[in-house]
Design an enzyme around this catalytic site. Structure first.
Site, PDB file in Angstrom:
ATOM      1  N   ARG A 294       0.823  -1.212   0.000  1.00 13.32           N
ATOM      2  CA  ARG A 294       0.000   0.000   0.000  1.00 13.32           C
ATOM      3  C   ARG A 294       0.858   1.264   0.000  1.00 13.32           C
ATOM      4  NH1 ARG A 294      -5.325  -1.921   3.603  1.00 13.32           N
ATOM      5  NH2 ARG A 294      -6.097  -3.174   1.878  1.00 13.32           N
ATOM      6  N   TYR A 434      -5.713  -1.194  -7.133  1.00  7.58           N
ATOM      7  CA  TYR A 434      -5.133  -2.405  -6.523  1.00  7.58           C
ATOM      8  C   TYR A 434      -4.596  -2.185  -5.104  1.00  7.58           C
ATOM      9  CZ  TYR A 434      -0.542  -1.442  -9.001  1.00  7.58           C
ATOM     10  OH  TYR A 434       0.618  -0.938  -9.508  1.00  7.58           O
ATOM     11  N   GLU A 435      -4.330  -3.277  -4.437  1.00  3.78           N
ATOM     12  CA  GLU A 435      -3.967  -3.274  -3.000  1.00  3.78           C
ATOM     13  C   GLU A 435      -5.060  -2.632  -2.155  1.00  3.78           C
ATOM     14  OE1 GLU A 435      -1.706  -5.168  -2.685  1.00  3.78           O
ATOM     15  OE2 GLU A 435      -0.704  -4.968  -4.606  1.00  3.78           O
ATOM     16  N   GLY A 436      -6.307  -2.895  -2.499  1.00  5.13           N
ATOM     17  CA  GLY A 436      -7.429  -2.304  -1.773  1.00  5.13           C
ATOM     18  C   GLY A 436      -7.862  -1.031  -2.464  1.00  5.13           C
TER      19      GLY A 436
END
Lengths: 593, 593
Positions: A294, A434-436
């Site tokens: 993140r 991406y990554e949440g």
């Protein structure tokens, strides 16, 4: 074709003038003298601008190709990857025990920004390797570490993270991939994963997949998820490569951008996997990788904005179009350069003030990670945990907007692929997802991080801003007015928003969550405001000392003034929105949208 | 694959409940009874959703292909184009004399939105034809009209506009394309034009290029630019096609989006051209086309936002992920649909309130154009001229943001081309650039339109808002608070910004121009605020009458409340920025960016 110049000087300013890293008590920081960091940054700058950046367009145009189960990366990627390996860049901040150089994260972050800016798709191959290695480092057995880390730190083997399945991304409790325990302690992994970055390629001898799966008979939902190491080739006891494992690429996704990275559908057909960390505690282990990822993705937002900005400046200085409204500035030429026009400058200043503020924010965050990891500083750990969704969500949302602004400077040429500006926009778009996805970041911030440890960390943040303002006000009236007062006002807005959540979120959590995106953005603005106040102070001090490049420091102050006057006041609008609560947001029946 | 549903009901609401068009005194409006407009909109809705929308993905994937000077459009485009021609859609608002149906612009705009939303790249072939026909209609000789219009109104021949050259887009005074007068009154046109939409293709028998060029020996710069009709095939006296003219495609551009439209480099090698309008008055003639095109492009911003929103709503209702924080809403399913989550709703409400507000804005603008053209209403003409840059700039900037938000609802799937959301974003991106990049729109608004006719039109706009508020306040306290008061506050912000420009722009025009983008956006917000107040009133009246679909009207009020409470207050932030003037924007030397 676009170019990239590594922002070495600006990084040195942040590291030394602003953060004064070599004076920090964090172990390893004592070596980080300006000459030393300069040497590293110059070297990374050369590699990224001369070798990696020129492959960015190639990667976008050619993309990756799947033939008979083999994925071919774009022309030139393999040679460049060898150069990255030779330089030992992946192991920069990895332990010496596994072949790394044990540098602090703050150096890894500075270098990482250069790699991302030069070629995001290319850099993901090593970026995910780094993340997977970190997870093994944190959760692996000694044997797992000895087996996998040396090869991953050198990037002879690369890594991936496998979370998403066709029917679940955010909600991993719905996961269907199964892990069947075997007599020898290993597992057979069966299922399909999608959106697997660097899932299959021709850059490395082996690929170490970290795969989330449910052990048969375990708890329902997210509490039954475990993490497994699933190598593409099994590894023999002597470290040599054994049989091909049942982990194969099904297809490569056609994406909006980052074409140079192979985004794979991965099929696991009874593939041999090894439990990483504890049974059913897979999410915890994966979050080691996710939190790192993140921060890395937040950095991508900044990095794409920077390279796009750099090219927009070049174009704005080169392209002759129209005359300055206040009188010709290049009367000997058929027209003035674009940069004379106020609205072009407005756009460039928005980009510049974001990029430089974001860079300081990322590097400040990295010093907290170092303090947490190297000094066991719990407060730093808590604060950076609070700020992680802000770094990821705010920097990628705004970073994307900034690439769009940079593209806009090119007019029609910005829309033509040949000029390269479209690619920056298309590549930057993924970082919001991406990554949440950023909505999940906002939810994480408001729904979880704010209240973490009894709200201790957000209170610490407010205290930090307050102390900073108090310590630095009162000596220069102009500086107070231009920097300290706006920061105070913005921080007050943020506190009012937090207060609104406390007062209203208890009776109905939707009153808080309807404002989560606004809160994440206003938090980001306050952080950048703090960074600009710190940079302004440092620039003012340097000017007072009369050392160094006066124009550089004056430019810092001007850019800071722009941010404080024009960008930071966005907090007031976010507060207004937040204070309307959930009523108009939640009022409609789903059928009436 | 994404779908498109024509917003027939919403358009009927705007046309009849809000604008009450059939009661207007504009000639031609007396026929526009609800049943009549409904029949047209239903028919257009069927064609666009069933025939044209399904080709959107095809156009994006295949793109256009140039082979030996022939441009092939994507599979299915030719058949669909024939159906558009059969329906007489291009001539909807063209004079009957040339085969059109003489409908008002307000109907053309409603239908046009559907075409753009269904397939922007496809619709540009007829859209540019319409624009070129309008220019010929306004500036052509009777012979030119008789020769070209019937074939263009039927779309047997299509049209283009040729302005940009490699070294000049906005600054057309730098133009190099030459026109050499011939003995027979025609001209030989020589030069290169770029970014020519629909420049060459296989959909029509002939292509009528409108080309800006400089007549040899004429005045320097923009004052020496004339407009020419340059047919792909010369037209014989009997109307049959003659020899191929020297207007050829050099290449097709690779673009970020609108792949289904052929964007050509056009080479004119002594091509025969015919002066359209007066010598050296080419910009005036071209602006007939440009102003129409700018409104059309503003509509594209809305249209892409609408189709993207529609698909985001479908996905948010279908995709099961996570649980509502207030308790499961679909306990029988493995998870709740995305639409239960506050941040997803926040995003969808932003999209919905923009799309519906923008639709009303466009249609209101179209009624002013009709009043100007059909009734010679100078005030309406002045007001719509003022609002043209707002419609173009604001609706495409925000429209693009909204496609990005819609794409975001899809999470990772939004980034995968297969799902179609990336295309909406990529296609919408061009609208911020072409027909005058949005920075140029803001400059036009602040640098030219504000002061036009002594500032009469902007004063008329403020008066209109003031009168509206006065006439409709005081009968319902809640409505006043929710709709009238926010509109008043926003309009006051806009007036304050105008005042700032007046007071500071005289001594330094940069003080105004540095705020031009903010002013354009705050103006757009006030217009949408006005539209929402009008729609709120109409919905309230309909509910009081107890006729029609109560849920529809309640939804309108809720959506309006959302806009007024959360979006309209952006005017305050824009005002804050504007009032900082040019100082921080213009302070840096160009070398210090």
């Amino acid at each position: 074709m676009p170019t990239y110049t590594a922002p070495t000087k600006d990084m040195q300013f942040v590291l030394h003038d602003v953060l004064n890293i070599s004076a920090a008590s964090t172990p390893g920081y004592e070596d980080l003298e300006p000459d030393f960091t300069s040497a590293i940054l110059e070297e990374a700058g050369k590699l990224t601008s001369e070798v990696i950046a020129p492959l960015n367009t190639v990667g976008d145009t050619e993309g990756c190709r799947l033939e008979n189960g083999v994925v071919y990366t774009p022309t030139g990627f393999k040679d460049a990857f060898e150069k990255v390996k030779e330089g030992g860049w992946t192991g920069l901040d990895m332990p010496e025990q596994y072949g790394g150089q044990n540098m602090p994260q703050v150096i890894g972050s500075a270098v990482g920004e250069m790699f991302s800016a030069a070629n995001q798709a290319f850099t993901m191959y090593q970026g995910l390797t780094h993340g997977a290695a970190s997870a093994i480092l944190a959760h692996g057995t000694d044997q797992q570490k000895d087996t996998f880390l040396p090869k991953m730190v050198s990037c002879d083997w690369t890594g991936t993270m496998n979370l998403t399945e066709p029917h679940c991304g955010t909600d991993l409790g719905l996961m269907r991939t199964k892990a069947a325990p075997q007599a020898d302690g290993s597992y057979k992994i069966t299922g399909q994963k999608i959106f697997i970055s660097s899932g299959e390629h021709d850059l490395a001898e082996n690929i170490i997949h970290l795969v989330l799966a449910k052990i048969e008979g375990g708890p329902e939902g997210i509490k039954g998820v475990s993490l497994f190491i699933v190598p593409k080739f099994n590894v023999n006891e002597d470290g040599s490569l054994g049989e091909r494992n049942g982990a194969t690429v099904g297809s490569i996704e056609e994406k909006m951008g980052i074409h140079g990275n192979s985004t794979c559908v991965m099929n696991y057909d009874g593939a041999t996997g090894y439990l990483l960390g504890d049974e059913h505690k897979g999410m915890r282990a994966m979050f080691t990788m996710m939190n790192e990822a993140r921060l890395g993705v937040g950095m991508q937002g900044l990095a794409q904005a920077d390279v796009a900005y750099q090219n927009a400046v070049i174009y704005a200085n080169d392209r002759l179009q129209g005359r300055a409204v206040t009188g010709a500035e290049a009367p000997d030429k058929p027209a003035d350069p674009l940069i004379v026009h106020p609205d072009i400058r407005r756009s460039l200043m928005e980009q510049k003030s974001f990029v430089e503020g974001a860079r300081a924010f990322i590097l400040w965050g990295a010093t907290m990670i170092d303090a947490a990891h190297r000094s066991g500083d719990k407060d730093a750990d808590g604060l950076v945990s609070l700020l992680t969704p802000v770094i990821k969500g705010f920097l990628t949302d705004v970073g994307y907007d900034m690439t769009v602004k940079a593209q806009q400077v090119y007019g029609g040429h910005g829309y033509i692929e040949e000029w390269g500006m479209s690619q920056f926009t298309r590549d930057a778009r993924i970082a919001m997802i991406y990554e949440g996805a950023n909505g999940v970041q906002a939810l994480d911030l408001v729904g979880r991080k704010l209240a973490q440890d009894g709200g201790k960390h957000v209170m610490a943040f407010f205290e930090l801003v307050k102390t900073f303002c108090k310590d630095n006000a009162g000596t220069d009236e102009v500086f107070d007015k231009e920097f300290i007062e706006p920061l105070k006002a913005a921080s007050k807005d943020l506190q009012s928003a937090g207060m609104y959540f406390m007062q209203n979120g208890m009776k109905n959590p939707n009153h808080a969550l309807a404002g989560s995106n606004d809160f994440m953005h206003m938090f980001g603005h306050v952080c950048l405001g703090l960074m600009w106040a710190k940079m302004g102070l440092a620039a003012r001090a340097a000017l007072a000392n009369g050392t160094g490049d006066a124009a550089f420091y004056e430019t810092k102050l001007t850019t800071g003034r722009f941010y404080m006057a024009r960008q930071l006041p966005a907090t007031a609008l976010h507060l207004t929105r937040i204070q309307t609560g959930a009523d108009t947001v939640m009022a409609l029946d789903a059928a009436n949208f």
